[in-house]
Every structure is written in C-alpha cells, then in structure tokens.
Write a protein that holds these residues in place. Structure first.
Motif, mmCIF file in Angstrom:
data_model
loop_
_atom_site.group_PDB
_atom_site.id
_atom_site.type_symbol
_atom_site.label_atom_id
_atom_site.label_comp_id
_atom_site.label_asym_id
_atom_site.label_seq_id
_atom_site.Cartn_x
_atom_site.Cartn_y
_atom_site.Cartn_z
ATOM 1 N N LEU A 139 0.959 -1.057 0.008
ATOM 2 C CA LEU A 139 -0.011 -0.071 0.013
ATOM 3 C C LEU A 139 0.865 1.471 0.038
ATOM 4 N N ALA A 140 1.967 1.282 0.644
ATOM 5 C CA ALA A 140 2.739 2.399 0.914
ATOM 6 C C ALA A 140 3.359 2.440 -0.644
ATOM 7 N N GLU A 141 3.938 1.530 -1.186
ATOM 8 C CA GLU A 141 4.443 1.624 -2.620
ATOM 9 C C GLU A 141 3.240 2.323 -3.549
ATOM 10 N N LEU A 142 2.129 1.984 -3.210
ATOM 11 C CA LEU A 142 1.025 2.619 -4.167
ATOM 12 C C LEU A 142 0.538 3.979 -3.912
ATOM 13 N N GLY A 143 1.193 4.471 -2.759
ATOM 14 C CA GLY A 143 0.823 5.876 -2.535
ATOM 15 C C GLY A 143 0.157 6.255 -1.276
ATOM 16 N N VAL A 144 -0.471 5.115 -0.648
ATOM 17 C CA VAL A 144 -0.830 5.353 0.515
ATOM 18 C C VAL A 144 -0.457 5.908 1.511
ATOM 19 N N THR A 145 -0.777 6.728 2.248
ATOM 20 C CA THR A 145 -0.133 7.545 3.312
ATOM 21 C C THR A 145 -0.680 7.161 4.785
ATOM 22 N N ASP A 146 -1.699 6.792 5.014
ATOM 23 C CA ASP A 146 -2.356 6.717 6.390
ATOM 24 C C ASP A 146 -3.009 5.333 6.324
ATOM 25 N N VAL A 147 -2.746 4.582 7.324
ATOM 26 C CA VAL A 147 -3.453 3.143 7.814
ATOM 27 C C VAL A 147 -3.897 3.136 8.993
ATOM 28 N N GLY A 148 -4.762 2.343 9.403
ATOM 29 C CA GLY A 148 -5.576 2.167 10.431
ATOM 30 C C GLY A 148 -5.686 0.933 11.100
ATOM 31 N N GLU A 149 -5.447 0.690 12.235
ATOM 32 C CA GLU A 149 -5.402 -0.702 13.047
ATOM 33 C C GLU A 149 -6.553 -0.391 14.168
ATOM 34 N N ASN A 150 -7.080 -1.553 14.582
ATOM 35 C CA ASN A 150 -7.798 -1.510 15.842
ATOM 36 C C ASN A 150 -7.548 -2.639 16.963
ATOM 37 N N ARG A 151 -6.537 -3.080 16.648
ATOM 38 C CA ARG A 151 -6.081 -3.901 17.979
ATOM 39 C C ARG A 151 -4.612 -4.011 18.283
ATOM 40 N N HIS A 152 -4.251 -3.997 19.671
ATOM 41 C CA HIS A 152 -2.989 -3.952 20.151
ATOM 42 C C HIS A 152 -2.918 -5.419 20.766
ATOM 43 N N PRO A 153 -1.827 -6.209 20.635
ATOM 44 C CA PRO A 153 -0.430 -5.644 20.036
ATOM 45 C C PRO A 153 -0.155 -5.634 18.638
ATOM 46 N N GLU A 154 -1.401 -6.534 17.859
ATOM 47 C CA GLU A 154 -1.190 -6.679 16.530
ATOM 48 C C GLU A 154 -0.839 -5.280 15.953
#
Length: 238
Positions: free
Chosen positions: A51-66
C-alpha cells in the motif's frame, strides 16, 4: 504472488479513490480535503508495504498488540506511514499505543484521555486525538457501545485540548447498524460544529467505511476509514 497482490490492491485503490472523488464533487467539495485511511487489521504487514508503494500515506489498525507489531514490520520493509488507531482502546493499553500511533480515533472517556496523555508524555510524542461519538439512543443517555454520548463530548474534547501531549483533531463515529447512516452522519456534523465552536482547530471528522463513505463525505467527513473495499474480504482470525 506479490505482483498479483500488488495489482489487486492497485485496482481496488483506484476504485475507492474514484468513489471518494465522485462523492466529494457531488457534495461540492474538493477531493483534496479527504484523507483515505486504509484499515489494515488482520491483513499482513506485506500488504501494508505494498500500500505504501502504491501511494497510501495513512493506515488504520484496531487491535493492540497486532498494530504495534505490524507497524514495526512495515517500517523494516521501508514503509513510512501515518498510523491511526481506530478501535476501542482499554485504558491499560493506552501507554503502549502511544508509542506507535500518530492518531487515536477512539477517545471516549476522561480516564482514557489521562492515560493517553501519560503515555504520550513518556514517549516524548504528541498524538492527534479524536472524540468518538456514540450516536445510538438519545443524546442524554449513557453510551451502550464504544463512544461518548453526545452530551459528554464537550467534556472529553476539553480534556484533550488541555493535555500537553495530545492535539484535539476532531470527532469520529461508526454509523449504527441497521439504521440510515445519513441520520448518524448528519448528527455527527452537528456535534462536530459544536466542538469547533469551542476549539476552532478541531476540524477533522472521521466517518465512513466501505459501505457508507458517500454519505459520510456528503456530511463533511475529512477522513474515511476503508478496509474491505481496498484489501478484499477479511482473512479469518486464527
């Protein structure tokens, strides 16, 4: 396999970005005002790197510690991203989350504000914080699921704004299940305006997912949180 996956993600991203652009234009808004947060929960760090290579700058996660592990793995692969924690957060995990999250979208109680401030101070970081608003039930009754009742939003927002290591970004919601998302997003827009009246810098509205991003954009969303439409059907949890 990585080339095939990269092509799949690229095609999905193109469709989602097209939807965001169309929704913004239909609402008379500049598409550049919108931030796509790709929610990568349960997907591997290799997808995050692609995703970063494809230009995505922001990602979201909803569980710790994953989330923390994936952030480290993606960084090792060269991905430089802004990490948003978008899930419900237990107070005793707030300290750990502040070590890697750039933004926390799920701040819904004063004790969590205190815990995040303590963690961010210890980590020497400043974290963007969104007040999560629960739009189920009446405005004056306690929230039954994650999120502050609308009547409690101001006190949470004020606490964030007063914290030295937190920045009040704005508000967030998840549209109630089995209800018209238009109604929820319209109410969130009203709550957001109330927060901005006291805190003019709190301009962000985090709302809208794969199934309802158009309605969210129509009601002023600045950040849309998209998982399935970009990454495909979610892998089964082990």
């Amino acid at each position: 396999m990585s080339d095939e996956r990269r092509s799949e993600l690229a095609a999905n991203l193109e469709r989602v970005r097209g939807r965001i652009t169309a929704a913004a234009e239909a609402a008379g808004r500049d598409p550049a005002e919108l931030t796509l947060v790709v929610v990568t929960k349960t997907y591997p760090a290799s997808d995050v790197a692609l995703l970063a290579e494809l230009g995505v700058t922001d990602v979201g996660e909803n569980r710790h510690p994953e989330a923390g592990r994936k952030r480290d793995e993606a960084a090792e692969a060269g991905a430089r991203l802004r990490w948003h924690f978008v899930g419900g957060l237990q107070t005793n995990k707030a300290n750990a989350v502040t070590r890697y999250a750039d933004a926390v979208h799920s701040v819904d109680r004063l004790r969590l504000v205190t815990a995040l401030e303590s963690g961010a101070a210890a980590a020497g970081r400043r974290i963007d914080a969104y007040v999560q608003v629960n739009l189920e039930g009446r405005d004056d009754e306690p929230a039954g699921r994650a999120g502050a009742a609308p009547a409690d939003v101001r006190s949470v927002a004020d606490a964030i704004a007063s914290a030295e290591h937190l920045r009040l970004a704005g508000v967030m919601t998840v549209a109630p299940l089995d209800a018209d998302p238009d109604d929820a997003f319209a109410r969130l827009s009203e709550v957001a305006a109330e927060v901005r009246a006291e805190h003019p810098g709190a301009v962000a509205i985090s709302a809208g997912m794969s199934g309802d991003l158009e309605q969210a954009v129509a009601h002023g969303a600045t950040h849309v949180r998209i998982g399935r439409s970009v990454l495909g059907e979610r892998p089964a949890l082990g």
